[in-house]
Scaffold this active site. Sequence first.
Site: not given
Length: 277
Positions: A51, A78, A186, A190, A221
């Site tokens: 992460d 990163d 986004y 995807k 989330t």
Amino acid sequence: MSTTHTNATRTDDAGLQTLPRTAIVTGGAGGIGSAISRRLAESGLSVVVADIDAEAAERTASALPQDGEIEHRWFAGDLTDSTVNRELASYAAAAAPIGVIVNAVGISPKRNGHKIPFHDLTDAEWNRVMSVNVSGPFFLIREAYRYMATDGSASIVNLLSITARLGTGGAEGADFPPHLPSTVAYGASKAALQNLTASLSRELAELRIRVNGVAPGFVQTPMMSEVPPEGRLLDQVPMKRFAAPEEIADAVAFLVSNKASYINGTSIDVNGGWLTC
């Protein structure tokens, strides 16, 4: 970061002894990533939580269930940088061959919980979404595949999205579905990742490494924390609720298991019946 070598044997679904395996989970400290990390740890894999947030990665790895000599680790950096991904792959393989890669890393920028119109997206926002959601997973797979087992047990899962096939809908307030708070960047990222998943499943098949996807709809989330889980967003979902992160983790766990040994180049939709076959 800590490194532990272990020679402990594991037992597969058929009761056969197997060598230990490492699993890399990118975005592993996030809402879905942490649930996946836990689920893979429960299955006996040595998990590397990767992460950009070092503190969160360490905290997540430290909280994972231990099983015998297996020790879980963390890695911060990163992941849009190919050099960082090379370091991650080498670090993960130092303890045991890489058996699983899960690319759960992803960002979906919003403005105070609202959709950003395509014409308001800055160059920096577009490039960042593509870099995190597409380039990062590609760089890791490119650097890590050489460390993966070639006995048919290795598996890669990319976190896709319902938007890869559905798009991200009209402008906020449009009177037609789908109603989504995600921006076009986004959805486009995807869709690219879904195509990458399909393409790599064929290129890596000769090495007996499977590549699949899991495509969630709405998941409860932190990424969705500013989006109200009710009203017309939820009305689109036949099951009338958001998914729990653990439900996404269960789909991932199935795809990386021996029970999915002949599943390759496909995606499991986990969306409560929103988008059906």
